[in-house]
Design a protein around this motif. Structure first.
Motif, PDB file in Angstrom:
ATOM      1  N   SER A  43       0.838  -1.219   0.000  1.00 14.56           N
ATOM      2  CA  SER A  43       0.000   0.000   0.000  1.00 14.56           C
ATOM      3  C   SER A  43       0.865   1.259   0.000  1.00 14.56           C
ATOM      4  O   SER A  43       0.482   2.282  -0.564  1.00 14.56           O
ATOM      5  N   SER A  45       4.194   1.404  -1.240  1.00 11.92           N
ATOM      6  CA  SER A  45       4.945   1.518  -2.498  1.00 11.92           C
ATOM      7  C   SER A  45       4.025   1.897  -3.652  1.00 11.92           C
ATOM      8  O   SER A  45       4.431   2.585  -4.580  1.00 11.92           O
ATOM      9  N   THR A  46       2.755   1.490  -3.565  1.00 10.94           N
ATOM     10  CA  THR A  46       1.798   1.839  -4.620  1.00 10.94           C
ATOM     11  C   THR A  46       1.671   3.350  -4.771  1.00 10.94           C
ATOM     12  O   THR A  46       1.551   3.860  -5.883  1.00 10.94           O
ATOM     13  N   LYS A  47       1.702   4.059  -3.650  1.00 11.38           N
ATOM     14  CA  LYS A  47       1.562   5.522  -3.713  1.00 11.38           C
ATOM     15  C   LYS A  47       2.718   6.131  -4.503  1.00 11.38           C
ATOM     16  O   LYS A  47       2.537   7.082  -5.263  1.00 11.38           O
ATOM     17  N   TYR A  49       4.669   4.438  -6.766  1.00 14.16           N
ATOM     18  CA  TYR A  49       4.584   3.990  -8.159  1.00 14.16           C
ATOM     19  C   TYR A  49       3.579   4.836  -8.946  1.00 14.16           C
ATOM     20  O   TYR A  49       3.811   5.172 -10.106  1.00 14.16           O
ATOM     21  N   ALA A  50       2.461   5.165  -8.308  1.00 12.88           N
ATOM     22  CA  ALA A  50       1.454   5.980  -9.000  1.00 12.88           C
ATOM     23  C   ALA A  50       2.019   7.364  -9.332  1.00 12.88           C
ATOM     24  O   ALA A  50       1.762   7.915 -10.411  1.00 12.88           O
ATOM     25  N   LEU A  51       2.812   7.914  -8.416  1.00 15.99           N
ATOM     26  CA  LEU A  51       3.445   9.216  -8.677  1.00 15.99           C
ATOM     27  C   LEU A  51       4.458   9.114  -9.825  1.00 15.99           C
ATOM     28  O   LEU A  51       4.517   9.987 -10.694  1.00 15.99           O
TER      29      LEU A  51
END
Lengths: 131, 140
Positions: A43, A45-47, A49-51
């Motif tokens: 949760s 690392s997803t933030k 990766y999205a950036l």
């Protein structure tokens, strides 16, 4: 034995319409930003990766709370993880964005030693790949 | 050690092969789409956080929370923010490629091609919808 510069290839983190995001690899073969990402919960690392993907598509982030200049050529992505703030430093070279290091941070200001580490990785990357 | 020839896919591609990661990523992607659109409008109209807070009747820290995207903001909050910036949200969905869900199929004006719609609706198990915010300025 230290690797030759042309032996080292930066791993591609993501690729977008305008920019390819890669990670700097140090002379000793370590890749600080990838190590940081791999150590985070999905949760968190997803933030990040999205950036990265957003930057890859638009070549910019409008939100100053998510992407800001640290000094000269060095910028940082900012996200709020479950327990701490998450930071990934980077620099731009043409259509490449090169990730340098990652660290956890709660306060807004980034400590000089983190900036110093990012600068040192950037200089090493520039020596290995030019720019 | 990372050497030439070892790279086949991107780190993000690998990460998104896990369905749970994929789900989290689509959530974050949508939140980012919305906060980026709000920030773009604030920049375009030279509206500060304090000014937007005043227009919304809330505190600047509330606006910061919205821009951080950390709390689940409601559709109503998004509508209020955009209206305060003289814009509105319109929604469209992109059909994603089965073999690579990070790639949207390029189907222009999907709604008005019923034969195409039927074709893809029959594969609903791999058709994923996402909301693409497109803001249109409102007449003053």
């Amino acid at each position: 034995m230290a690797p030759r510069a042309d032996d080292i290839e930066r791993p591609v983190v993501c690729s977008g319409k305008r920019i390819t995001v890669v990670a700097a690899v140090r002379r000793n073969g370590t890749c600080p930003s990838i190590q940081f990402l791999d150590g985070l919960s999905p949760s968190d690392s997803t933030k990040l990766y999205a950036l990265f993907q957003r930057y890859a598509d638009d070549a910019r982030i409008n939100n100053g709370r998510k992407f800001k200049r640290l000094e000269d050529n060095i910028w940082e992505f900012k996200a709020r993880g479950r327990d701490t703030g998450l930071r990934v430093t980077c620099y731009r070279n043409g259509d490449l964005l090169i990730l340098l290091s990652g660290f956890r941070k709660n306060e807004d200001a980034t400590e000089p030693r983190e900036v110093s580490l990012a600068t040192s990785i950037m200089e090493e990357d520039q020596q290995l790949h030019g720019g | 050690m990372i050497r030439k020839g070892q790279r086949m896919t991107t780190k993000l591609d690998q990460f998104l092969q896990n369905q749970e990661h994929r789900r989290l990523y689509e959530q974050e992607r949508l939140i980012l789409e919305i906060t980026e659109e709000i920030c773009a409008l604030m920049n375009e109209k030279d509206v500060s956080r304090a000014e937007l807070a005043q227009r919304l009747g809330c505190s600047p820290s509330n606006v910061s929370q919205i821009l951080d995207g950390d709390n689940n903001f409601t559709v109503r909050t998004i509508a209020d923010c955009l209206l305060a910036l003289g814009a509105r949200l319109s929604i469209a969905s992109e059909r994603l490629c089965e073999s690579n869900p990070n790639v949207a199929l390029d189907l222009p004006d999907f709604t008005y091609q019923p034969e195409v719609s039927m074709q893809y609706s029959s594969h609903s198990q791999w058709v994923t919808s996402e909301i693409v915010p497109r803001c249109h300025g409102l007449a003053a």
